[in-house]
Design a protein around this motif. Structure first.
Motif, PDB file in Angstrom:
ATOM      1  N   LEU A  84       0.834  -1.210   0.000  1.00 10.99           N
ATOM      2  CA  LEU A  84       0.000   0.000   0.000  1.00 10.99           C
ATOM      3  C   LEU A  84       0.865   1.255   0.000  1.00 10.99           C
ATOM      4  N   ALA A  85       1.968   1.213   0.777  1.00 13.33           N
ATOM      5  CA  ALA A  85       2.846   2.381   0.850  1.00 13.33           C
ATOM      6  C   ALA A  85       3.529   2.636  -0.493  1.00 13.33           C
ATOM      7  N   ALA A  86       3.779   1.533  -1.203  1.00 14.33           N
ATOM      8  CA  ALA A  86       4.495   1.665  -2.479  1.00 14.33           C
ATOM      9  C   ALA A  86       3.573   2.066  -3.614  1.00 14.33           C
ATOM     10  N   ASP A  87       2.275   2.035  -3.370  1.00 20.46           N
ATOM     11  CA  ASP A  87       1.323   2.297  -4.447  1.00 20.46           C
ATOM     12  C   ASP A  87       0.925   3.773  -4.442  1.00 20.46           C
ATOM     13  N   PRO A  88       1.338   4.534  -5.435  1.00 22.10           N
ATOM     14  CA  PRO A  88       1.058   5.975  -5.399  1.00 22.10           C
ATOM     15  C   PRO A  88      -0.429   6.290  -5.512  1.00 22.10           C
ATOM     16  N   SER A  89      -1.232   5.315  -5.934  1.00 19.24           N
ATOM     17  CA  SER A  89      -2.667   5.590  -6.044  1.00 19.24           C
ATOM     18  C   SER A  89      -3.366   5.560  -4.687  1.00 19.24           C
ATOM     19  N   VAL A  90      -2.673   5.037  -3.678  1.00 25.92           N
ATOM     20  CA  VAL A  90      -3.270   4.991  -2.338  1.00 25.92           C
ATOM     21  C   VAL A  90      -2.890   6.273  -1.604  1.00 25.92           C
ATOM     22  N   ARG A  91      -3.875   7.095  -1.376  1.00 23.23           N
ATOM     23  CA  ARG A  91      -3.580   8.367  -0.738  1.00 23.23           C
ATOM     24  C   ARG A  91      -3.646   8.299   0.778  1.00 23.23           C
ATOM     25  N   THR A  92      -4.263   7.245   1.282  1.00 25.46           N
ATOM     26  CA  THR A  92      -4.330   7.076   2.736  1.00 25.46           C
ATOM     27  C   THR A  92      -3.034   6.459   3.237  1.00 25.46           C
ATOM     28  N   ARG A  93      -2.515   6.980   4.326  1.00 31.52           N
ATOM     29  CA  ARG A  93      -1.378   6.321   4.968  1.00 31.52           C
ATOM     30  C   ARG A  93      -1.929   5.186   5.839  1.00 31.52           C
ATOM     31  N   VAL A  94      -1.598   3.972   5.463  1.00 27.38           N
ATOM     32  CA  VAL A  94      -2.080   2.801   6.207  1.00 27.38           C
ATOM     33  C   VAL A  94      -0.923   2.270   7.051  1.00 27.38           C
ATOM     34  N   ALA A  95      -1.024   2.425   8.374  1.00 24.69           N
ATOM     35  CA  ALA A  95       0.095   2.104   9.268  1.00 24.69           C
ATOM     36  C   ALA A  95      -0.215   0.868  10.089  1.00 24.69           C
ATOM     37  N   PRO A  96       0.765   0.010  10.268  1.00 25.21           N
ATOM     38  CA  PRO A  96       0.548  -1.127  11.173  1.00 25.21           C
ATOM     39  C   PRO A  96       0.635  -0.670  12.624  1.00 25.21           C
ATOM     40  N   THR A  97       0.102  -1.482  13.516  1.00 22.39           N
ATOM     41  CA  THR A  97       0.242  -1.270  14.961  1.00 22.39           C
ATOM     42  C   THR A  97       0.802  -2.547  15.575  1.00 22.39           C
ATOM     43  N   PHE A  98       1.805  -2.380  16.413  1.00 16.25           N
ATOM     44  CA  PHE A  98       2.491  -3.487  17.063  1.00 16.25           C
ATOM     45  C   PHE A  98       1.649  -3.973  18.242  1.00 16.25           C
ATOM     46  N   ARG A  99       1.118  -5.200  18.133  1.00 18.55           N
ATOM     47  CA  ARG A  99       0.243  -5.711  19.196  1.00 18.55           C
ATOM     48  C   ARG A  99       0.815  -7.020  19.738  1.00 18.55           C
ATOM     49  N   PRO A 100       1.672  -6.943  20.749  1.00 18.44           N
ATOM     50  CA  PRO A 100       2.436  -8.119  21.185  1.00 18.44           C
ATOM     51  C   PRO A 100       1.775  -8.954  22.272  1.00 18.44           C
ATOM     52  N   ASP A 101       0.493  -8.755  22.574  1.00 20.21           N
ATOM     53  CA  ASP A 101      -0.113  -9.391  23.751  1.00 20.21           C
ATOM     54  C   ASP A 101       0.277 -10.853  23.926  1.00 20.21           C
ATOM     55  N   ARG A 102       0.112 -11.642  22.882  1.00 17.53           N
ATOM     56  CA  ARG A 102       0.260 -13.081  23.105  1.00 17.53           C
ATOM     57  C   ARG A 102       1.714 -13.485  23.340  1.00 17.53           C
ATOM     58  N   TYR A 103       2.650 -12.608  22.968  1.00 17.07           N
ATOM     59  CA  TYR A 103       4.059 -12.910  23.231  1.00 17.07           C
ATOM     60  C   TYR A 103       4.439 -12.586  24.678  1.00 17.07           C
ATOM     61  N   LEU A 104       3.583 -11.803  25.342  1.00 18.13           N
ATOM     62  CA  LEU A 104       3.876 -11.408  26.728  1.00 18.13           C
ATOM     63  C   LEU A 104       3.159 -12.293  27.744  1.00 18.13           C
ATOM     64  N   GLU A 105       2.222 -13.092  27.261  1.00 16.71           N
ATOM     65  CA  GLU A 105       1.473 -13.968  28.159  1.00 16.71           C
ATOM     66  C   GLU A 105       2.106 -15.353  28.093  1.00 16.71           C
ATOM     67  N   VAL A 106       3.105 -15.587  28.947  1.00 18.66           N
ATOM     68  CA  VAL A 106       3.946 -16.767  28.793  1.00 18.66           C
ATOM     69  C   VAL A 106       3.241 -18.066  29.155  1.00 18.66           C
ATOM     70  N   ALA A 107       2.083 -17.958  29.819  1.00 17.56           N
ATOM     71  CA  ALA A 107       1.336 -19.182  30.120  1.00 17.56           C
ATOM     72  C   ALA A 107       0.226 -19.428  29.099  1.00 17.56           C
ATOM     73  N   GLY A 108       0.148 -18.583  28.099  1.00 21.42           N
ATOM     74  CA  GLY A 108      -0.919 -18.724  27.106  1.00 21.42           C
ATOM     75  C   GLY A 108      -0.687 -19.917  26.184  1.00 21.42           C
ATOM     76  N   ALA A 109      -1.778 -20.430  25.630  1.00 17.89           N
ATOM     77  CA  ALA A 109      -1.671 -21.569  24.700  1.00 17.89           C
ATOM     78  C   ALA A 109      -0.854 -21.144  23.487  1.00 17.89           C
ATOM     79  N   GLY A 110       0.121 -21.953  23.138  1.00 13.06           N
ATOM     80  CA  GLY A 110       0.912 -21.682  21.935  1.00 13.06           C
ATOM     81  C   GLY A 110       2.025 -20.682  22.106  1.00 13.06           C
ATOM     82  N   TRP A 111       2.281 -20.256  23.337  1.00 15.55           N
ATOM     83  CA  TRP A 111       3.299 -19.228  23.540  1.00 15.55           C
ATOM     84  C   TRP A 111       4.689 -19.697  23.115  1.00 15.55           C
ATOM     85  N   VAL A 112       5.023 -20.930  23.474  1.00 17.72           N
ATOM     86  CA  VAL A 112       6.374 -21.428  23.163  1.00 17.72           C
ATOM     87  C   VAL A 112       6.633 -21.374  21.667  1.00 17.72           C
ATOM     88  N   ASP A 113       5.682 -21.858  20.892  1.00 18.17           N
ATOM     89  CA  ASP A 113       5.857 -21.819  19.441  1.00 18.17           C
ATOM     90  C   ASP A 113       5.872 -20.387  18.922  1.00 18.17           C
TER      91      ASP A 113
END
Lengths: 473, 473, 473
Positions: free
Chosen positions: A184-213
């Motif tokens: 999207l950033a590389a496409d000059p036809s997209v005039r909206t700035r589309v930004a990601p947001t870093f959402r690390p919740d599941r990496y911080l919950e070390v007892a959560g299912a699937g955390w190790v993987d």
């Protein structure tokens, strides 16, 4: 039940104060911001639908299936979620039509909620619907909208333009390659700035299912060995930098509580090793997560990502619904929240750091006057997130102003946040906020607490300057 | 930002309800109390400035430095406290002017808060300021006010008269000799009754820094050996009597919680001895303090001092600010409060005692409807303290009436309390309360819930009779 | 104090919104429901006064003695409860007159509370009183009402008809033979359906005074041996069926908290045996009660009784008043309540069960937006009980709508509940709710959030269809 068709015509003055002296002021204020571009610093639109610009398939896929505001109210009213296609992809036409018929027939369930308000704005404003859904022929309505969805002017990117959205943040997993954002950033036809947001919740919950993987994979993506605590920290820091490089402005955190309590490095490393070995206790997992929230604040001071916190939600309250339909299906339920004690260690260390912007959201409105207002009224790093989720309604928004603004002033607010998964509701939600803020400010003018020029400056600031400042745009 | 000068003209109808039918009623009610004398049963003016009648040195010393309402909002807006002279005495002129310029330039930070409302009332009403500070020449404004401060008519005592303050309570250490109060009482030219308030907090917190020396000194002042528990109790009783003899009407208590739980005498004596030896645990210190709150209620029944409680504030939330600028610098942050269970032992013993007047204040507004209203609606000894501190704004005051008055009626309210360190804000704060109470009562009349004669009788009662009754004046 | 007589004339527009545009809408809405029959699914009228149709003896016995709303406010204002005949039967005439004089003289204590509003409605509407009590000759007023009470048209059954009450639920002990209900049901002249309500609280509190005898008696009444846990369950089930057979529609539960946590059967049986032996700990008693709330939900799914919960009240806060005057004498004080976690196990098991209707009441209004709204907005079994007890006032009812309706819509409300012990206040309370609901809905219409036909349909639904649906009438 009404049977004759009733027109659906959102009124130009809707949501503005009714009182004779206040309404004209509110009209003038609202008119000044009505058409300003939309800045959306936090939400849940999927960047891939914008990259691919895939047409929306049908009205049900657009308005019902992805919107847990709609489906939870229908569910409470007795409509089983499987009849609405919750947790499924596009439905076969007959099932989509049947869901749509249920939606129209149950339109009265939405009365008095902002959901009905938004839907009416969207149906009338975007798709030219002229009949109130509970009085319309649902199949004709379905056909009317479906026909428009196939029009190129109603593809996601075209709507983005038409909605006037200049900045749109998505919410993303730290391991996400962010290729959709890059495209999207590389496409000059997209005039909206589309930004990601870093959402690390599941990496911080070390007892959560699937955390190790998950942390193993995170290490692979980051090119760092997460087999020990230092590598884990380095991987998170690396991915944050990657997000920053791809335009991210904030990191978002939603856990059971807001506590940020640092551990000694050795203790953190010890708990991390236990977690990798699958031997961590619930208490230790909580201690580790609280430590990591502190670490996230430290990283925010270093890399500049705005830190948003929204604790205090009991996720997936109804296990059977989770099992059948997945998460985010309307049964996350708020609990009490506490910030004053929880954030003290973080604020002691970073509360006056020039790089930290910490935005507090809540679904427990009791903290607005008691904690968020007083904290935002002292710490230059701390901003009051406007009401969202269960509190994104007119009464709660007025209560927020009466609680937070009276204590901390307008300069400590986040600016409006839509936080939505319902793409078409973005303009309706921002418009609602502008109307309500105009009305609140008009009330201050009518009570001779503000001059009208101050109200106008404040309102345009809330729409334009404040989100740019708070989210460092 | 506005650049042309904008007039600062507080409107005669400010804060009155806007609705057509309500405003005329509110005007009539307000007019009846507007000019009544001010009774201020709790505040933080220093009696020495009244005894010495020292002129205020400059606008910054008057409006900025002592007022943590002002400085915390400027701090949140990015102005470092050292630039405002927080915690310092009078500043050199250039620094005072620089602080004043910051104050004027940042006037928009106060928008929507009662702080701006009070300041505007004070600047216009006391000093004849005619330009809104953010649009004025700040140096010219400084000069205008400074010139008036040197006028004898603007000395503290003259202002006391001009403000119509007939009763003013200060807040004092139990060891204070109260010589300033004695001098004021002996001076026939002083028409205001200036009463001390017994504030023993630090003597009850046995784990606090300096407690051992403090109780030793208290014993010396009281002429009692505080080396044992009985002497400590006797010293407190003696100092309470001393305060009563000097005109005190109340004892004020602000601790982490509201619990009042009596210990056996021997256990209290044991903990006291531990504390003197510096060996008390945190838990024991809490138990001792809760015991002493119970004892304070007993003493109130004996000596008649009204007991005011305002628990639930996390003091000095930001240690670096405490270290640099001292306490009361804007970072005391509210926490949750609980009264129903906390006060039960106290109310079981003293709740219907004819000598006890117990006034409950809170900065956690959730207790108004849930606990304070129901308690004040049963116990004849217990009064609901009006909103103060973070809750001294129009919305919170209306919420208080809607929460407490609807449950307990007007007869259970404390009357207005300004609780201020900002001397010039006293009349503005009382006037605000009169306007808001008039507006609330006018709303009841307009909804046909009260006759206008009842509203008038209620409003004059709140201003005149109620504080006299509650504080035994 | 006013001395000239002031007319008592409840205004036709009382409680309706004041604003020019809103009032006409509210008038139209209210007019449509004003005269609809009253459905009262929860209250505290004694069925025997209806069976026996005993005339009320005097104004004091009717308006003062049984109404803790009235007596607690007089007590707070300094009137001792023994002067009001609290906890006594009919008083000798001179004492009754003296209590009535105190009531009239202290009429200003009720200002601003709904108590004054209801009393004014009742005095004027039922007994034609034309002077405001504080301005009337109290003895003349007493005589005027007393004369009417001896009239057959003012006997309890005649009033029931005159009030238009079609359904009236009482609150009853599980061991009650329900003979009064049976007599009323068998009498064709009684047009009101008078239904018992199963209220088992004291049988579930195994550490409560008298519990051992109570369950023994319950077993005798049920014809089941309650000497063991299975018999206890069977006795409760049997009595619930007995209540259902006698017209009961709901079971009502009021404990310290809302927790419903099942135990293993063997563990429950073990605790039950301990309790019978008088050896249960406080913690075990709490665990058993929480288990039994879960069991009550199970039984509700089986026998269809609606389950109403109203936790979080500290009962009999002032022991001396309990000892002298008995329970329900105005000193039950609310505490914080929690539902999200407390009800999770119950809702996991029964939350989507088609037979469960669970109505949540609270006297802690903080749970409305935070917990009750979100829960009622997802679970089809769960309804939001409208405000009652300390929250049955105009401001709290508006706050309820703004908190719950905005989140969950009108379809999740219980319909109005009067919950009163004051027989004559039933119509005044229902009328107040209709006025306030009309006003709230008119506000939505004026803000262009609802069409007027939707508001009208919603309001009539709240009065007529909603209580029938929620309480399965």
């Amino acid at each position: 039940m009404v049977t004759a068709r009733v027109p659906l015509t959102p009124h130009p003055d809707r949501l503005l104060p009714v009182g004779g002296a206040v309404r004209p002021i509110a009209r003038r204020l609202y008119a000044a911001v009505r058409d300003l571009p939309i800045i959306s610093p936090h939400g849940h639109v999927d960047a891939r639908i914008l990259r691919d610009d895939t047409p929306f398939t049908d009205p049900t896929a657009l308005f019902i299936q992805p919107d847990h505001y709609v489906t939870r109210l229908l569910h409470a009213g007795g409509v089983a979620l499987d009849r609405l296609g919750v947790g499924e992809g596009p439905l076969p036409e007959e099932r989509a039509r049947e869901a749509w018929r249920l939606f129209c027939a149950n339109w009265p369930l939405f009365r008095g909620t902002p959901v009905q308000y938004w839907l009416a704005s969207e149906l009338a404003g975007i798709f030219g619907v002229t009949d109130r859904p509970d009085t319309a022929d649902p199949d004709a309505l379905y056909d009317q909208i479906a026909a428009q969805l196939s029009d190129v002017r109603n593809r996601p990117r075209a709507l983005l333009d038409r909605f006037g959205i200049t900045f749109l943040a998505t919410t993303d997993d730290p391991a996400d390659p962010l290729d959709a954002h890059a495209a999207l950033a590389a496409d000059p036809s997209v005039r909206t700035r589309v930004a990601p947001t870093f959402r690390p919740d599941r990496y911080l919950e070390v007892a959560g299912a699937g955390w190790v993987d998950a942390v193993k994979n995170l290490g692979a993506v980051a090119g760092v060995d997460t087999g020990h605590y230092d590598g884990y920290l380095a991987a998170l820091e690396q991915r944050r930098r990657y997000f920053v490089a791809h335009g991210a402005v904030s990191a978002d955190h939603g856990h059971a509580d807001a506590a940020a309590i640092p551990l000694e490095r050795a203790e953190a490393a010890r708990l991390y090793a236990q977690a990798l070995a699958g031997e961590v206790t619930a208490a230790a997992a909580t201690a580790f997560r609280r430590h990591m929230i502190f670490e996230m604040a430290r990283m925010s001071c270093e890399d500049g990502l705005v830190m948003t916190l929204h604790p205090g939600v009991y996720r997936n309250h109804h296990p059977a619904t989770l099992a059948a339909f997945g998460p985010d299906t309307g049964h996350d339920i708020p609990t009490t929240v506490e910030f004053t004690r929880a954030l003290r260690p973080l604020l002691e260390r970073f509360g006056t750091h020039p790089n930290l912007h910490l935005v507090l959201f809540t679904v427990d409105p009791t903290v607005y006057a008691r904690e968020i207002g007083p904290l935002a009224g002292f710490y230059p790093s701390l901003y009051a997130g406007v009401p969202w989720w269960f509190l994104d309604n007119p009464a709660a928004i007025r209560h927020f102003h009466e609680s937070v603004t009276e204590i901390a002033g307008f300069g400590r607010l986040s600016g409006f946040i839509d936080d939505t998964r319902a793409f078409c509701s973005i303009p309706a939600r921002h418009d609602m906020a502008r109307r309500l803020d105009a009305g609140y400010l008009a009330g201050l003018v009518a009570a001779h607490r503000l001059d009208e020029d101050e109200a106008l400056d404040t309102l345009t600031g809330l729409v334009r300057a404040q989100p740019r400042k708070v989210f460092k745009l």
